[in-house]
Design a protein around this motif. Sequence first.
Motif, PDB file in Angstrom:
ATOM      1  N   PRO A  79       0.796  -1.223   0.000  1.00 26.01           N
ATOM      2  CA  PRO A  79       0.000   0.000   0.000  1.00 26.01           C
ATOM      3  C   PRO A  79       0.836   1.285   0.000  1.00 26.01           C
ATOM      4  CG  PRO A  79      -0.058  -1.060   2.152  1.00 26.01           C
ATOM      5  CD  PRO A  79       0.676  -1.987   1.247  1.00 26.01           C
ATOM      6  N   GLU A 101     -13.744   4.683  -4.987  1.00 26.90           N
ATOM      7  CA  GLU A 101     -13.951   4.204  -3.606  1.00 26.90           C
ATOM      8  C   GLU A 101     -13.601   2.726  -3.436  1.00 26.90           C
ATOM      9  OE1 GLU A 101     -17.959   5.077  -2.443  1.00 26.90           O
ATOM     10  OE2 GLU A 101     -17.533   7.195  -2.128  1.00 26.90           O
ATOM     11  N   TYR A 102     -13.494   2.008  -4.569  1.00 22.72           N
ATOM     12  CA  TYR A 102     -13.421   0.550  -4.495  1.00 22.72           C
ATOM     13  C   TYR A 102     -12.343   0.022  -3.533  1.00 22.72           C
ATOM     14  CZ  TYR A 102     -13.220  -4.304  -5.815  1.00 22.72           C
ATOM     15  OH  TYR A 102     -13.216  -5.670  -5.772  1.00 22.72           O
ATOM     16  N   SER A 103     -11.109   0.569  -3.666  1.00 16.83           N
ATOM     17  CA  SER A 103     -10.028  -0.010  -2.838  1.00 16.83           C
ATOM     18  C   SER A 103     -10.237   0.326  -1.360  1.00 16.83           C
ATOM     19  CB  SER A 103      -8.658   0.472  -3.315  1.00 16.83           C
ATOM     20  OG  SER A 103      -8.486   1.818  -2.971  1.00 16.83           O
ATOM     21  N   MET A 104     -10.879   1.470  -1.083  1.00 17.56           N
ATOM     22  CA  MET A 104     -11.163   1.810   0.333  1.00 17.56           C
ATOM     23  C   MET A 104     -12.232   0.868   0.881  1.00 17.56           C
ATOM     24  SD  MET A 104     -11.009   5.963   0.494  1.00 17.56           S
ATOM     25  CE  MET A 104     -11.881   6.336  -1.007  1.00 17.56           C
ATOM     26  N   LYS A 105     -13.192   0.528   0.020  1.00 16.60           N
ATOM     27  CA  LYS A 105     -14.276  -0.375   0.423  1.00 16.60           C
ATOM     28  C   LYS A 105     -13.688  -1.746   0.789  1.00 16.60           C
ATOM     29  CE  LYS A 105     -18.940  -1.202  -1.220  1.00 16.60           C
ATOM     30  NZ  LYS A 105     -19.845  -0.969  -2.322  1.00 16.60           N
ATOM     31  N   VAL A 106     -12.800  -2.221  -0.088  1.00 10.96           N
ATOM     32  CA  VAL A 106     -12.165  -3.518   0.149  1.00 10.96           C
ATOM     33  C   VAL A 106     -11.385  -3.502   1.469  1.00 10.96           C
ATOM     34  CG1 VAL A 106     -10.367  -5.078  -0.745  1.00 10.96           C
ATOM     35  CG2 VAL A 106     -12.039  -4.080  -2.302  1.00 10.96           C
ATOM     36  N   ARG A 107     -10.781  -2.327   1.768  1.00 16.51           N
ATOM     37  CA  ARG A 107      -9.986  -2.242   3.000  1.00 16.51           C
ATOM     38  C   ARG A 107     -10.847  -1.940   4.228  1.00 16.51           C
ATOM     39  NH1 ARG A 107      -5.721   1.957   1.960  1.00 16.51           N
ATOM     40  NH2 ARG A 107      -7.083   2.584   0.278  1.00 16.51           N
ATOM     41  N   GLY A 108     -12.172  -1.913   4.040  1.00 14.45           N
ATOM     42  CA  GLY A 108     -13.085  -1.785   5.173  1.00 14.45           C
ATOM     43  C   GLY A 108     -13.203  -0.390   5.758  1.00 14.45           C
ATOM     44  N   PHE A 109     -13.016   0.636   4.928  1.00 12.94           N
ATOM     45  CA  PHE A 109     -13.176   2.015   5.405  1.00 12.94           C
ATOM     46  C   PHE A 109     -14.615   2.265   5.862  1.00 12.94           C
ATOM     47  CE2 PHE A 109      -9.806   5.214   4.181  1.00 12.94           C
ATOM     48  CZ  PHE A 109      -8.791   4.291   4.040  1.00 12.94           C
ATOM     49  N   MET A 114     -15.023   7.118   3.630  1.00 20.39           N
ATOM     50  CA  MET A 114     -14.745   6.720   2.248  1.00 20.39           C
ATOM     51  C   MET A 114     -15.312   7.755   1.261  1.00 20.39           C
ATOM     52  SD  MET A 114     -15.743   3.005   0.793  1.00 20.39           S
ATOM     53  CE  MET A 114     -17.486   3.247   0.509  1.00 20.39           C
ATOM     54  N   ALA A 154      -5.374   5.984  -2.133  1.00 13.77           N
ATOM     55  CA  ALA A 154      -4.688   4.912  -1.403  1.00 13.77           C
ATOM     56  C   ALA A 154      -3.622   5.492  -0.467  1.00 13.77           C
ATOM     57  CB  ALA A 154      -4.075   3.931  -2.396  1.00 13.77           C
TER      58      ALA A 154
END
Length: 252
Positions: A79, A101-109, A114, A154
């Motif tokens: 990251p 937003e996708y990568s923040m969503k995957v990381r549980g923001f 987000m 990111a």
Amino acid sequence: MSSIIRVENVCKTFVDEKSKSSNEVLQNINFEIEENEFVVIFGPGQSGKTTLMNIIAGLETATSGEVYIKDKLVTSAGPDRAMVFQNILLFPWLTVRDNVEYSMKVRGFDKEEMHREAQKYLDLVGLQGFEDAFPVKISGGMKQRVGIARAYCAKPDVMLMDEPFGALDAQTRYLMQEEVIRIRNQEKRTIIFVTNNIEEALYLADRIIVVTECPSKVMEAIKIDLPRPRDYVSEEFLRLRKEISAMTNRAR
Ligand SMILES: Nc1ncnc2c1ncn2[C@@H]1O[C@H](COP(=O)(O)OP(=O)(O)OP(=O)(O)O)[C@@H](O)[C@H]1O
């Protein structure tokens, strides 16, 4: 200033397992990059620039040599590094906002955080009003803006930009070069940018690392002290352009 990236004696040879033939692409590449420096890697086509970027990104392993980011050996993607490519891959079924937003969503923001972060970077790259558009409806330049917003979201230490404007028309390419500098002035980052376009390299770089044809070596690292905003047709710009072109032609 402290160095954030160290590339030490990096060599890469691709071996074709079937034919056993080998292709030496990188030969003993060494350089360091300071925090918040904008470094352009400039070299001819097929000179191993993408291979080098992939090694720094941790997507490809070096045959020998090491890459360190903040003194930590790179062994895989992480990251602390974000990439922007020429062929930006967006999820076609997601809107511009959802793609960012996708990568923040995957990381549980948290949802609110987000949205806030995504909007900050959508605004920063000039995509206000296009948040709900689908990728098929936006231009190549706008797709690159989405890619840049996504990478900034990111919060990487290092941005790796591999010929991001190579497929754009000339006018959009000039505009995006200006935009990259504007965005970078607002949000400082260490950037490595690959191009085979000397004008683009001179417009963007604090320092240009010139690489040779394969097997690629560092030919020269040139500090670019031209004042910003830069003028593509200033005497000094044109002088440097001529000097670097002559240098690369001599090496052919
Ligand atoms: N996965 C791979 N397997 C085998 N050979 C590869 C692989 N990736 C790259 N190469 C070879 O490495 C050489 C350098 O390619 P690379 O894409 O790194 O250069 P480049 O300077 O980024 O090129 P361009 O400017 O045209 O995009 C080429 O000869 C290419 O065929």
